[in-house]
Design a protein around this motif. Structure first.
Motif, short mmCIF file in Angstrom:
data_model
loop_
_atom_site.label_atom_id
_atom_site.label_comp_id
_atom_site.label_asym_id
_atom_site.label_seq_id
_atom_site.Cartn_x
_atom_site.Cartn_y
_atom_site.Cartn_z
N HIS A 1 88.82 69.61 20.25
CA HIS A 1 89.97 68.74 20.49
C HIS A 1 90.46 68.09 19.19
CE1 HIS A 1 88.49 69.20 24.62
NE2 HIS A 1 89.72 68.87 25.00
N LYS B 1 94.04 66.53 18.66
CA LYS B 1 94.54 66.15 19.99
C LYS B 1 94.15 64.71 20.29
CE LYS B 1 94.05 70.90 21.71
NZ LYS B 1 93.41 71.77 22.75
N LYS C 1 93.41 59.75 18.67
CA LYS C 1 93.60 61.11 18.18
C LYS C 1 92.41 61.49 17.31
CE LYS C 1 96.74 64.01 15.46
NZ LYS C 1 98.00 64.03 14.67
#
Length: 501
Positions: A96, A99, A117
């Motif tokens: 991730h 993201k 993030k």
């Protein structure tokens, strides 16, 4: 689920061997093992795709053998993919990166969901350390810590996770445990119990021996353990376990991580009804020890089984004095000629007399089983009946009918002293002469015999032309004197040796 030979192949998931099938495990005392599982397959003729998740985390993929032991259906592995990166917090953070996910932040009784993030996961980059083991990359030249994550919250960077990460559901290509995916070519359709065999790291075993001496006398009681260590990432349920002893040649591009046991469990259990729980036999050039009862070996577990118990083993306590104290760190890589010409070599004296325990591994001496290498701990029973620890050493693989001599420590009441009394080097005649004086003192209350070992290290051609006591040549450059000592007696040995070249 049946699979077919069509272009789009459904996946047959095999999470482990069937409950009725019994895993067989052979552990080598070189940090690896061989696992044999039964894998039930329901194959269609042609190409089939199978995922198996019952292997270890340290499987050597190139060692895999998959076959029909009955020989009825011919199967070939067209392609094999091994994945040992099961889902973890670090893996999901890496997936991730870039993201935004939610974090659960706890402050006392208050809970808050904070979005952040993931700029960097902090997962250490891995590089191959050997063919099946990964190791962290070297430290970054920029000095940042590889294990430190970076999270952006409200436009500011934090070098830590703000709370517990909350990830979305897993995607189809993520795995919960190490998995092996095969593309199999089957000559016929049908069900079969295939035999899966492979080599894996993370498994080891070693032998330990506890030797007990009575308050007086030299008869020994000997108890032998086998200690099995499983750090393979897999639990072996109700498995048939064998232990291979010997120096099996195993190619390791780099040393694999060795995990030591956290310690032995306390106490020594009583004898086993119905015979020994471990049997031994020769196998090829090695020895194979088989646990008679199936056992469950859990991941990260250390299991111990008693495999040897003998009482009344005859032994001999041997005192050895090797008086030359040589600092090996001072003479690394020295040639024999350099040693010969250094007048100070071997002139320092070692005052300690070593204590050795010697016994024969024979049937007549209540032993006779090939003994695998391991640690030997010695205990002696005190006058109050309690056991006191008196030393330990290691032994190598020892066949039957061989003699073991084990070092247990230095004698407190025996003192040795060695000094050189003459040294003469004649380069013209290519000769060197040395004379030594060796003194031994016995402060014990009983008589002893000390074996004095002298190594003639100056040159390979030598002659002892004068000696105050008889000696025996035991090796090409070693002699031994047998020196009996009465209580509070002191004796002196002198000898002169001449080297020629």
């Amino acid at each position: 689920m049946k699979t077919s030979g069509s272009s789009t192949l459904p996946l047959l998931l095999l999470f482990a061997a069937s409950a009725s099938a019994q895993t067989a495990l052979t552990v080598y005392n070189q940090n690896f093992g061989v696992i044999r599982d039964v894998v039930p397959l329901d194959l269609m003729q042609g190409v089939n795709q199978v995922r198996y998740t019952g292997a270890t985390a340290y499987l050597e993929p190139e060692s895999v053998i998959l076959r029909d032991p009955a020989g009825k259906i011919e199967i070939r592995i067209l392609e094999q993919n091994y994945r040992a990166d099961p889902v973890s917090v670090e893996v999901l953070l890496t997936l991730h990166e870039g993201k935004t996910i939610d974090f659960l932040v706890r402050e006392g009784d208050r809970r808050e969901i904070v979005p952040g993030k993931i700029v960097r996961s902090g997962r250490a980059i891995m590089q191959p350390a050997s063919r099946n083991v990964m190791a962290p990359m070297p430290p970054s030249p920029f000095g940042h810590a590889a294990g430190q994550p970076i999270v952006e919250i409200d436009g500011k960077l934090r070098f830590e996770l703000p709370g517990v990460p909350l990830f979305p559901p897993l995607s189809g290509d993520q795995i919960l445990k190490p998995s092996t995916e095969w593309v199999l070519q089957s000559a016929a359709s049908g069900k079969l119990d295939a035999e899966l065999c492979y080599v894996s790291g993370g498994l080891n075993w070693e032998a330990d021996y506890n030797v007990i001496s009575p308050e007086a006398g030299e008869a020994l009681d000997l108890i032998g353990w086998v200690t099995i260590q499983n750090y393979s990432g897999k639990t072996f349920e109700n498995a048939r376990i064998k232990l291979m002893a010997g120096d099996v040649n195993k190619i390791l591009p780099r040393p694999m991580m060795q995990v030591s046991a956290g310690g032995l469990i306390g106490g020594i259990p009583g004898g086993f009804p119905g015979g020994s729980p471990v049997t031994e036999k020769s196998f090829d050039e090695y020895h194979l020890y088989t646990l008679q009862r199936p056992a469950t070996l859990r991941d990260r577990e250390t299991k111990q089984v008693e495999f040897l118990r003998a009482a009344g083993v005859k032994s001999l306590q041997v005192y050895v004095y090797e008086g030359a104290k040589i600092d090996r760190n001072r003479y690394p890589g020295w040639q024999a000629e350099a040693i010969r010409n250094d007048a100070t070599y071997g002139t320092q004296s070692n005052p300690k007399v070593w204590v050795m325990r010697e016994f024969v591994n024979s049937t007549a001496n209540r032993l006779g089983m090939p003994l695998p290498q391991g640690r030997v701990r010695f205990y002696r029973r005190d006058s109050d009946g309690r056991l006191e620890f008196t030393g330990e050493d290691t032994i190598r693989h020892t066949p039957r009918d061989e003699t073991l001599r084990v070092f247990t420590g230095a004698a407190f009441d025996l003192i040795g002293e060695r000094k050189r009394t003459n040294y003469r080097l004649d380069h013209g005649r290519s000769t060197l002469e040395e004379t030594f004086e060796i003194k031994l003192r016995n402060r014990k209350k009983e008589a002893v015999e000390v074996k004095v070992v002298e190594r003639l290290y100056r040159w390979s051609t030598w002659e002892i032309h004068t000696s105050s006591s008889p000696f025996q040549k035991t090796e090409s450059q070693t002699v031994e004197f047998q020196v009996p000592l009465q209580p509070d007696e002191e004796k002196t040995i002198t000898y002169a040796v001449r080297y020629t070249w």
